[in-house]
Motif scaffolding. Structure first.
Motif, PDB file in Angstrom:
ATOM      1  N   ARG A 118       0.826  -1.217   0.000  1.00 38.60           N
ATOM      2  CA  ARG A 118       0.000   0.000   0.000  1.00 38.60           C
ATOM      3  C   ARG A 118       0.856   1.261   0.000  1.00 38.60           C
ATOM      4  N   ARG A 294      -0.301   5.970   9.607  1.00 34.46           N
ATOM      5  CA  ARG A 294      -1.751   5.924   9.344  1.00 34.46           C
ATOM      6  C   ARG A 294      -2.123   4.631   8.623  1.00 34.46           C
ATOM      7  N   LEU A 295      -1.290   4.200   7.675  1.00 32.84           N
ATOM      8  CA  LEU A 295      -1.543   2.931   6.999  1.00 32.84           C
ATOM      9  C   LEU A 295      -1.511   1.778   7.999  1.00 32.84           C
ATOM     10  N   ALA A 297      -2.041   1.907  11.254  1.00 28.16           N
ATOM     11  CA  ALA A 297      -3.171   1.999  12.179  1.00 28.16           C
ATOM     12  C   ALA A 297      -4.461   1.535  11.523  1.00 28.16           C
ATOM     13  N   ASP A 298      -4.678   1.914  10.264  1.00 29.80           N
ATOM     14  CA  ASP A 298      -5.891   1.494   9.556  1.00 29.80           C
ATOM     15  C   ASP A 298      -5.933  -0.026   9.394  1.00 29.80           C
ATOM     16  N   GLU A 299      -4.792  -0.624   9.027  1.00 26.58           N
ATOM     17  CA  GLU A 299      -4.743  -2.073   8.836  1.00 26.58           C
ATOM     18  C   GLU A 299      -4.935  -2.802  10.165  1.00 26.58           C
ATOM     19  N   ALA A 301      -6.618  -1.720  12.805  1.00 24.23           N
ATOM     20  CA  ALA A 301      -8.024  -1.610  13.185  1.00 24.23           C
ATOM     21  C   ALA A 301      -8.883  -2.569  12.374  1.00 24.23           C
ATOM     22  N   GLU A 302      -8.574  -2.706  11.096  1.00 24.30           N
ATOM     23  CA  GLU A 302      -9.342  -3.607  10.234  1.00 24.30           C
ATOM     24  C   GLU A 302      -9.197  -5.058  10.682  1.00 24.30           C
TER      25      GLU A 302
END
Length: 317
Positions: A118, A294-295, A297-299, A301-302
């Protein structure tokens, strides 16, 4: 490639390089300059400070007490310069920079490759460095400036670390599909101890999470194998050597293929491990590092949501 922003004396760069390398010759090699140039800058810096910054030892250079104090100053200066450089590059639409990540081994088989893919897609001019360490070694890597970001399981809270994001994942027993425990929905550690065990060494967080259960079961450290490699533990479990213990993070391919089963532990209740993303306290991350954080953290959380909803859980009879 953008020109490196210079808002500080070259002596600070040379000092930091010598600190990391432990010798003037090796620092010069890494900086692509002459050893004499590095030596001059260090001597000049020591003259300005008024005290030696390095002890000259037969095996190399070691920081004096004054050197350790100056090293903290140098770290702040260099990281602030990198942040300013990346922010200026971002204003020009370049999105360049370099991000160093210190991470546990368990996220390198699937989680980190996903992040790197990503990052390459969204920030093609950002380069990444990844080093694998035990969870207990990651705080030092982040606070010393060796890494911009750290990713580790079950870290104790520290004044030197800022927690960006944390996800909770259930610890479970890992066995091959044909194992007698494979059909269970939950299992206790005492039941697992009826079979050969593959236990973690002390530098892995899972050792400390399971220590109370190990002591209650009376098995001590008597696993048939003790290792600080989660990948080795996973492979040994797949081959039927013994039962090991991990979260589902890092098991994505094996669980999807059905070659391994992850059976949640219930030992006086569920056993959870926190997977967190960390940066140094008081540091404003450079644009590139903030984007990668941020990448991550998003992954994270997912994946936490996916586990909570049992998405991808293999069916059992």
């Amino acid at each position: 490639m953008s020109t490196r922003l210079r808002v500080h004396s070259p002596a600070v760069v040379y000092f930091d390089a010598v600190r990391r390398a432990g010798s003037i010759r090796e620092a010069a090699r890494r900086l692509f300059v002459a050893s004499s140039a590095v030596n001059r800058q260090i001597l000049k810096l020591e003259d300005e400070v008024g005290t030696p910054l390095f002890e000259r030892l037969p095996g190399g250079l070691r920081l004096t007490t004054a050197g350790e104090i100056f090293a903290r100053h140098a770290l702040v200066v260099l990281q602030d310069a990198e942040r300013a450089r990346s922010e200026l590059d971002a204003l020009k639409g370049l999105r360049t920079g370099h991000v160093e990540i210190a991470t546990v081994e368990g996220v390198t088989s699937d989680f980190m490759p996903t992040i790197i893919e990503r990052a390459r897609e969204h920030f093609p001019k950002v380069t990444l460095g990844v080093v694998t360490l035990g969870s207990r070694d990651i705080p030092e890597a982040v606070t010393s400036g060796a890494a911009d970001l750290g990713m580790a399981f079950a870290l104790q809270r520290s004044t030197g670390l800022r927690q960006i994001m944390v996800g909770r994942f259930r610890l479970g027993a890992l066995v091959p599909a044909e194992h007698p425990l494979a059909k269970r929905h939950e299992v206790s550690f005492a039941t697992c101890a009826e079979y050969p065990l593959i236990l973690a060494k002390t530098d892995l967080s899972v050792y400390h999470l399971l220590k109370p259960a190990i002591e209650r079961a009376g098995v001590g450290d008597k696993g048939v194998v003790q290792s600080n490699s989660v990948e080795l533990g996973k492979e040994l479990a797949r081959r039927g050597v013994g039962v090991t213990f991990q979260t589902r993070i890092g098991l994505e391919a094996e669980l999807a293929a059905g070659t391994l089963r992850h059976i949640p532990l219930n030992d006086n209740g569920p056993v959870f491990s926190d997977l967190g993303i960390y940066a140094r306290t008081g540091r404003s991350l450079p644009v590139a590092a903030d984007a990668v954080a941020r990448l991550l953290a998003d992954e994270l959380a997912e994946r936490e949501l996916r586990e909570a909803n049992n998405i991808g859980e293999p069916l059992t009879d």
